[in-house]
Design an enzyme around this catalytic site. Structure first.
Site, mmCIF file in Angstrom:
data_model
loop_
_atom_site.group_PDB
_atom_site.id
_atom_site.type_symbol
_atom_site.label_atom_id
_atom_site.label_comp_id
_atom_site.label_asym_id
_atom_site.label_seq_id
_atom_site.Cartn_x
_atom_site.Cartn_y
_atom_site.Cartn_z
ATOM 1 N N HIS A 239 0.850 -1.196 0.000
ATOM 2 C CA HIS A 239 0.000 0.000 0.000
ATOM 3 C C HIS A 239 0.887 1.248 0.000
ATOM 4 C CE1 HIS A 239 -2.718 3.090 1.556
ATOM 5 N NE2 HIS A 239 -3.701 2.333 1.128
ATOM 6 N N CYS A 277 -3.527 2.485 -4.954
ATOM 7 C CA CYS A 277 -4.462 3.313 -4.179
ATOM 8 C C CYS A 277 -4.496 4.728 -4.739
ATOM 9 C CB CYS A 277 -4.059 3.316 -2.703
ATOM 10 S SG CYS A 277 -5.092 4.396 -1.697
ATOM 11 N N HIS A 304 -7.449 0.235 -4.263
ATOM 12 C CA HIS A 304 -8.275 1.095 -3.407
ATOM 13 C C HIS A 304 -8.687 2.271 -4.280
ATOM 14 C CE1 HIS A 304 -6.298 0.060 0.765
ATOM 15 N NE2 HIS A 304 -6.905 -0.972 0.207
ATOM 16 N N ASP A 354 -12.765 2.891 -1.514
ATOM 17 C CA ASP A 354 -12.013 3.176 -0.301
ATOM 18 C C ASP A 354 -12.621 4.412 0.360
ATOM 19 O OD1 ASP A 354 -10.004 2.891 1.553
ATOM 20 O OD2 ASP A 354 -8.484 3.898 0.354
ATOM 21 N N HIS A 355 -12.825 4.348 1.615
ATOM 22 C CA HIS A 355 -13.394 5.457 2.388
ATOM 23 C C HIS A 355 -14.724 5.921 1.762
ATOM 24 C CE1 HIS A 355 -9.118 6.559 3.933
ATOM 25 N NE2 HIS A 355 -9.377 5.276 3.987
ATOM 26 N N TYR A 371 -14.887 4.883 7.163
ATOM 27 C CA TYR A 371 -15.512 3.654 6.655
ATOM 28 C C TYR A 371 -17.005 3.528 6.947
ATOM 29 C CZ TYR A 371 -10.904 2.025 5.363
ATOM 30 O OH TYR A 371 -9.678 1.897 4.756
HETATM 31 C C1 DNO Z 1 -6.757 3.509 5.293
HETATM 32 C C2 DNO Z 1 -6.042 2.403 4.712
HETATM 33 C C3 DNO Z 1 -4.852 1.925 5.527
HETATM 34 C C4 DNO Z 1 -4.224 0.787 4.786
HETATM 35 C C5 DNO Z 1 -3.035 0.173 5.364
HETATM 36 C C6 DNO Z 1 -2.481 -0.882 4.427
HETATM 37 O O1 DNO Z 1 -7.887 3.654 5.036
HETATM 38 O O2 DNO Z 1 -5.788 2.597 3.387
HETATM 39 O O3 DNO Z 1 -5.319 1.458 6.758
HETATM 40 O O4 DNO Z 1 -5.117 -0.224 4.757
HETATM 41 O O5 DNO Z 1 -2.116 1.140 5.529
HETATM 42 O O6 DNO Z 1 -1.524 -1.619 5.071
#
Ligand code: DNO
Length: 395
Positions: A239, A277, A304, A354-355, A371
């Site tokens: 990530h 991401c 992501h 994501d989010h 989340y």
């Molecule tokens: C936040 C995420 C992080 C991610 C970790 C991956 O929303 O993108 O918690 O999952 O850093 O290891």
């Protein structure tokens, strides 16, 4: 493309049935209850897996396809291959995951702090709230709350002056809130929650570790773990740094295409992959997200998808609605779909929205920061719409 959803486990406010209702089919989860550094057992993983994959009568099946994350202890980041016991424990966790046929593992290599924000509920013009990283507030925290030694070297005189003004205007409550947000680690974080003195100690334990050293340590880690991953058919996905630049004077080594290229060159194993991401890398204007997707397409096993919007000089940003940020999501999805169309069903990219904004009924509920169900579902629905328009029906 496989539709993923990050699920924080049985105590999480979002249930598995609610996940089904979003349309997601692939669960992204972790054993969040296990302390960082302790090896996972096969049994613990299989218990969680059966919780996810035992489908009640009449319900659609869910599959646990991504572990996000197996956290990497600080010792590995500080000592690389010399942190033998910690790396062995990590491999044991990986083997427990592999024994349960979970094909993708996500991890990061950010020292001391995982993803970092300064505000959790920044009010957007719609009344929904978003997470935000305010560079001035961050500097105020670093310089005047944490009072990090040599922090002065990392900010211009003008930045310091502005941070002082911001700090002077902050109430006691705001100071404790920003301290809590930054030091106590956000959900899913792979670093320990810290107090201010603990934070200072952690930072000083990184003295002398620059980007070249940290990169070398990650390479040594990958050299140690990729043979086990490759032998068991597990793909590892790194990530990116969030935000993708140095914080607290710490080195960062997964912030742009060159960082990833250096790792793939050093450790060419196909198990050495990327968690693509858009929300993290997209914060830097010079990170061309469609070009990054194209360049590393074959290494992207997990994605992501979310967007951020830069403010002012770009060091401040907030999380925008998924299609309204600085990243061209349609162009990104075109690249991912092009790659995906070359793969067999079992190797399709797992993506998750994501989010998401905290909106509608989630404004009245306790939610996991970043989340909430509804904002994430909005994001997933929008992404799914693009996929359909591109002629790629996600599973
Ligand atoms: C936040 C995420 C992080 C991610 C970790 C991956 O929303 O993108 O918690 O999952 O850093 O290891």
């Amino acid at each position: 493309m496989r539709q993923g959803w990050r699920w924080f486990g049985p105590e999480a406010p979002v249930t598995l049935d609610e996940v089904r209702q979003t349309g997601a089919t692939n669960i992204v989860s972790s054993l969040h209850q296990v302390p960082i550094g302790r090896a996972w057992t096969e049994k613990e993983v299989s218990e969680r897996k059966s919780m996810i994959e035992t489908t009640p009568a009449g319900r659609s099946p869910l599959v646990w396809s991504v572990v996000e994350s197996i956290p990497i202890p600080d010792a590995v980041k500080r000592k690389g291959g010399k942190a033998k016991a910690e790396i062995e424990a990590w491999i044991a966790s990986l083997e427990a995951v592999a024994a349960n046929d979970i094909p993708i593992v996500c991890y990061n290599f950010m020292p001391v702090v995982d993803w970092t924000r300064t505000e959790l509920d920044y009010i957007t013009p719609t009344g929904a709230t978003a997470m935000r990283f305010d560079h001035e507030r961050f500097a105020a925290f670093d310089l005047f709350v944490l009072q990090r030694q040599s922090a002065g070297n990392d900010y211009s005189a003008e930045d310091q002056q502005r941070a002082r003004e911001v700090y002077d205007e902050m109430s006691e409550e705001e100071i404790s809130e920003i301290t809590r947000i930054i030091t106590s680690a956000l959900p899913g974080s792979t670093t320990e929650p810290l107090t201010i003195p603990g934070f200072r100690d952690k930072l000083s334990s990184y003295a002398g570790i620059d980007a070249a050293k940290l990169r070398q340590h990650l390479i040594e880690f990958l050299q140690a773990v990729t043979p086990a991953a490759e032998a068991r058919g597990v793909k590892l996905t790194l990530h990116p740094d969030d935000p993708p630049r140095s914080l607290f004077g710490l080195p960062r080594i997964a912030s742009n295409a060159e960082d990833y290229a250096a790792l793939f060159d050093a450790v060419p194993s196909p198990a050495n992959g990327m968690c693509y991401c858009t929300g993290s890398l997209g914060v830097r204007a010079e990170n061309d997200m469609p070009a990054i997707a194209r360049r590393f397409a074959s290494r992207i096993y997990f994605a992501h998808l979310r967007a951020t919007k830069r403010e002012g000089d770009g060091r401040t940003f907030h999380e925008s609605a998924h299609l309204e940020g600085d990243v061209d999501m349609v162009a990104v999805l075109k690249e991912l779909v092009a790659e995906d169309s070359k793969r067999s069903a079992k190797d399709e990219i797992v993506f998750r929205s994501d989010h998401g904004h905290r909106m509608l009924d989630d404004l009245n509920k306790t939610v996991t920061p970043g989340y909430p169900a509804i904002g994430r579902m909005r994001g997933l629905a929008e992404l799914r719409g693009i996929l359909y328009a591109l002629g790629s029906i996600p599973s």
